[in-house]
Design a protein around this motif. Structure first.
Motif, PDB file in Angstrom:
ATOM      1  N   ASP A  84     -53.611 -27.975   6.362  1.00  0.00           N
ATOM      2  CA  ASP A  84     -54.729 -28.281   7.252  1.00  0.00           C
ATOM      3  C   ASP A  84     -55.623 -29.353   6.648  1.00  0.00           C
ATOM      4  OD1 ASP A  84     -54.184 -26.716   9.387  1.00  0.00           O
ATOM      5  OD2 ASP A  84     -55.374 -25.000   8.722  1.00  0.00           O
ATOM      6  N   ARG A  85     -55.992 -30.329   7.465  1.00  0.00           N
ATOM      7  CA  ARG A  85     -56.899 -31.384   7.024  1.00  0.00           C
ATOM      8  C   ARG A  85     -58.216 -31.356   7.783  1.00  0.00           C
ATOM      9  NH1 ARG A  85     -52.962 -36.472   7.407  1.00  0.00           N
ATOM     10  NH2 ARG A  85     -52.065 -35.189   9.042  1.00  0.00           N
ATOM     11  N   LEU A  86     -58.312 -30.510   8.784  1.00  0.00           N
ATOM     12  CA  LEU A  86     -59.521 -30.415   9.579  1.00  0.00           C
ATOM     13  C   LEU A  86     -60.151 -29.044   9.380  1.00  0.00           C
ATOM     14  CD1 LEU A  86     -58.208 -32.001  12.904  1.00  0.00           C
ATOM     15  CD2 LEU A  86     -59.552 -33.114  11.120  1.00  0.00           C
ATOM     16  N   HIS A 137     -65.621 -30.604  11.010  1.00  0.00           N
ATOM     17  CA  HIS A 137     -65.067 -31.545  11.979  1.00  0.00           C
ATOM     18  C   HIS A 137     -65.291 -31.038  13.403  1.00  0.00           C
ATOM     19  CE1 HIS A 137     -62.736 -32.512   8.285  1.00  0.00           C
ATOM     20  NE2 HIS A 137     -62.929 -33.754   8.693  1.00  0.00           N
ATOM     21  N   GLY A 138     -65.150 -29.721  13.593  1.00  0.00           N
ATOM     22  CA  GLY A 138     -65.413 -29.156  14.909  1.00  0.00           C
ATOM     23  C   GLY A 138     -66.867 -29.320  15.311  1.00  0.00           C
ATOM     24  N   TYR A 166     -67.507 -32.874  16.278  1.00  0.00           N
ATOM     25  CA  TYR A 166     -67.035 -33.170  17.636  1.00  0.00           C
ATOM     26  C   TYR A 166     -68.035 -32.679  18.675  1.00  0.00           C
ATOM     27  CZ  TYR A 166     -64.581 -33.044  22.014  1.00  0.00           C
ATOM     28  OH  TYR A 166     -64.269 -33.238  23.343  1.00  0.00           O
ATOM     29  N   ALA A 201     -61.991 -28.218  18.989  1.00  0.00           N
ATOM     30  CA  ALA A 201     -63.214 -28.098  18.195  1.00  0.00           C
ATOM     31  C   ALA A 201     -63.653 -26.644  18.069  1.00  0.00           C
ATOM     32  CB  ALA A 201     -64.323 -28.941  18.818  1.00  0.00           C
ATOM     33  N   LEU A 247     -61.746 -24.961  15.430  1.00  0.00           N
ATOM     34  CA  LEU A 247     -62.227 -25.345  14.104  1.00  0.00           C
ATOM     35  C   LEU A 247     -63.506 -24.603  13.742  1.00  0.00           C
ATOM     36  CD1 LEU A 247     -61.587 -29.202  14.208  1.00  0.00           C
ATOM     37  CD2 LEU A 247     -60.300 -27.490  12.942  1.00  0.00           C
ATOM     38  N   ARG A 282     -59.975 -23.814  11.229  1.00  0.00           N
ATOM     39  CA  ARG A 282     -58.732 -24.582  11.153  1.00  0.00           C
ATOM     40  C   ARG A 282     -58.072 -24.603  12.519  1.00  0.00           C
ATOM     41  NH1 ARG A 282     -54.659 -20.667  10.847  1.00  0.00           N
ATOM     42  NH2 ARG A 282     -53.184 -22.182  10.083  1.00  0.00           N
ATOM     43  N   GLU A 324     -49.970 -34.250  13.603  1.00  0.00           N
ATOM     44  CA  GLU A 324     -51.040 -33.482  12.967  1.00  0.00           C
ATOM     45  C   GLU A 324     -50.741 -31.991  12.868  1.00  0.00           C
ATOM     46  OE1 GLU A 324     -53.775 -34.742  11.498  1.00  0.00           O
ATOM     47  OE2 GLU A 324     -52.901 -36.700  11.902  1.00  0.00           O
TER      48      GLU A 324
END
Length: 331
Positions: free
Chosen positions: A32-34, A38-39, A42, A140, A143, A148, A297
């Motif tokens: 996972d990169r987000l 990040h959510g 957004y 989002a 996240l 994640r 992704e």
């Protein structure tokens, strides 16, 4: 779903016919990169964009007509500003219930505006924007709520990783051919056909020069040839098929897999864009690009982790040597 299995006949064998869900979850967490921030970012951007859109709705008639048609903007604003704009802002500050509210409302409005645009032929841009907003809000919210994107949900059931049953090369080729017919039929014929119909019904289609569909035909033929070459290589050397549910038993780094690790994914994305060119549909091209993002992704990291778990150093060396999408120029 395209497989990222690549190249020369390998020797490693998996000890289990099916990859356990616990291991898949572990792969997803590692790759996972987000995350939650990040959510929240957004939702902050969505709140600002929503507010700017409502300002435009009440000040620019063209925006109101293109996105709302004949829907009363005052009534919509009374509901949308608190449930979309304000809720998104609160979700940006980490209020989890606000993420639920904003996402549920956005999905509901997306369904409603799509139905309205399809029935009336009005507010086509509103339908496109709300579909995008609903997809973004759902991602989002995951996240924010989970920290994640639960990529493992994509590879459950019929898409769970399982080794292909032992069989002859002919058996693997037949199964692969059936997969190509099914998935190309769905993703390159049925779904684009529906998108083109909606695009025209929503009055979003644009005229294109004759060179565009001609280029599309050339691209489609080239990408389809790459896809068939990749599939045949996978089924004859890998003792399996491109689908995770009957994944190759051997590591394959021959044929097109010498140049990129994911030639079938490359072929599928180019095919999707080419179909858009042939149909003169910019929405089909967007559909292909969005699909490439989801695959890169969410699916690719899990597939590559699964391959490394089975083939170890051999796959890691291959991954480091061969590019994912664009062939590397060797001197």
């Amino acid at each position: 779903m395209s497989s990222s299995v690549s190249g020369r006949a390998g020797h490693a064998r998996a000890s289990h016919a099916r990859i356990g869900s616990a291991r898949i979850d572990e792969y997803c967490r590692v790759t996972d990169r987000l995350g939650e921030r990040h959510g929240r970012l957004y939702f902050a951007l969505q709140s600002v964009a929503g507010l700017a859109w409502w300002v435009a709705v009440f000040t620019v008639p063209a925006v109101r007509d293109a996105t709302l048609g004949r829907i009363d903007p005052v009534v919509m604003a009374a509901l949308d500003i608190p449930l979309f704009v304000v809720a998104s802002a609160l979700a940006a500050f980490g209020l989890r219930w606000a993420a639920w509210v904003a996402t549920a409302w956005t999905a509901l409005i997306a369904v409603g505006i799509v139905a309205y645009a399809t029935i009336t032929g009005l507010a086509g841009w509103g339908a496109v924007l709300m579909i995008a907003a609903a997809a973004g809000s759902i991602a989002a919210a995951m996240l924010v709520l989970l920290g994640r994107l639960p990529a493992e949900w994509i590879i459950r059931g019929p898409f769970a990783f399982r080794l292909a049953r032992p069989g002859s090369t002919g058996d693997h080729v037949k199964r692969t051919g059936a997969q190509l017919v099914l998935f190309w039929g769905l993703f390159l014929v049925v779904f684009p056909f529906v998108i083109v119909l909606l695009e025209r019904r929503w009055q979003l289609d644009v005229p294109v020069p004759i060179a565009v569909p001609i280029a599309g035909v050339v691209l489609l033929l080239a990408a389809s040839a790459l896809g068939i070459w990749s599939a045949v290589t996978m089924s004859t050397l890998g003792e399996g098929t491109p689908l995770p549910s009957a994944t190759a038993r051997r590591l394959v780094i021959a044929g097109p897999y010498r140049f990129v690790r994911n030639p079938m994914a490359v072929a599928g994305i180019v095919q999707g864009a080419a179909v858009g060119f042939v149909a003169g549909s910019w929405l089909v091209v967007v559909y292909a690009v969005a699909g490439s993002f989801v695959w890169n992704e969410l699916v690719r990291p899990i597939e590559e982790a699964e391959l490394e778990s089975r083939f170890g150093v051999e796959y890691a060396a291959y991954r480091d040597r061969v590019a994912c999408w664009v062939p590397r120029i060797r001197h």
